[in-house]
Design an enzyme around this catalytic site. Structure first.
Site: not given
Length: 317
Positions: A277, A147
């Site tokens: 994150r 992706y």
């Protein structure tokens, strides 16, 4: 005679694509919705079928398409890890072959073409928030690469067609978007948490739950996409489209529990590989170039989203 633009939306039966089709029809355009129905759903566009200016075609954009159009929104590609990792080779083909086919169509018809790119081109970012000038920190060998790298290659192709053939391009980098018509099993954090909360199941936090995301309501995003398409030809992007309001995953879970009056408990699981994150868009460019910024706060946008999933779950039982 009044000019009516003919607009192609690939992935038009998907979550974002269906809202885009709806909004474009409201502007009076003729809309051709193309979808292979891998993740798109007929139910997302069923209410539009009576509109004489709306047409649905089952087609996979990895195969060339010959139609006459003025604008192309290239939205086609599975966008959640569950779906794009199901057949990673096909995901890459959709991003790369699909871009080549749609750019070829734009070149032949002299149509303007907008690419639905993604914040995933930034990978697990080392700068925060992410500006469009940041080149990203992507693992080209990992399970998300089909992706991430597929979308990065699509952006390359768009700029090469623009430079080499003069194709009029627009690139939108879409950050986390949510709202009604999300796929219940797409594995995304908003849909996951809402479905778990409505069923009274434990809500799964990966890692410590302190990783951040920014959540944009779908109607805000569609405004941004249409605004970008309608800019002057010298505006190519890329332009970040997303809500800069940053929330930890734990805060999202707590807000959903509160809005659903759920008895769900929070449980922790290990963090998936290459999971970013932090994710927060810098939207300065969208503000100055498009005069666009999101208007719908997370608490407000969750209400109709939760209502949608409540009905979905009812129908599953």
């Amino acid at each position: 005679m009044h000019y009516v633009p003919r607009i192609l939306v690939t992935g038009g039966a998907g979550f974002i694509g269906s809202f885009l089709c709806e909004r474009l029809l409201e502007t009076g355009a003729e809309v051709l919705c193309v979808d292979n129905f891998f993740t798109g759903r007929r139910s997302n566009v069923a209410h539009l079928l009576d509109n004489p200016k709306f047409e649905v075609m089952r087609h996979d954009i990895t195969v060339p398409l010959f139609v006459e159009v003025d604008q192309i929104y290239n939205m086609a590609c599975p966008a959640s890890p569950v779906h794009y990792q199901f057949d990673p080779v096909q995901t890459t083909k959709t991003s790369v072959h699909g871009a080549i086919n749609m750019l070829g169509l734009a070149k032949r018809t002299r149509a303007k073409i907008l690419q639905a790119s993604t914040s995933e081109v930034y990978g697990d970012p080392e700068i925060h928030p992410q500006t469009e000038d940041y080149w990203g920190n992507v693992n080209p060998l990992g399970p998300r690469a089909c992706y991430d790298e597929g979308k990065r290659c699509a952006e390359t192709l768009f700029f090469d067609y623009h430079r080499q053939h003069g194709v009029k391009i627009k690139i939108a980098r879409i950050f986390n978007t949510y709202g009604p018509r999300m796929h219940p099993n797409d594995g995304r954090v908003v849909s996951n948490f809402i479905v778990q909360a409505l069923r009274g199941e434990d809500i799964t936090l990966y890692g410590d739950g302190e990783q951040t995301r920014s959540f944009c309501f779908v109607s805000d995003l569609v405004d941004g996409l249409i605004g970008l398409m309608n800019t002057e030809d010298d505006v190519t992007g890329p332009i970040n489209l997303g809500n800069p309001g940053e929330f930890t995953i734990r805060q999202l879970a707590e807000q959903i529990i509160e809005q659903t009056n759920s008895t769900s408990k929070l449980v922790h699981r290990p963090l998936p590989q290459d999971d970013p994150r932090q994710r927060q868009p810098d939207i300065a460019r969208a503000k100055t170039t498009l005069g666009w910024e999101p208007t719908i706060a997370l608490a407000e946008g969750l209400r109709p989203t939760i209502e949608y999933f409540r009905n979905e779950i009812r129908e599953m039982i």
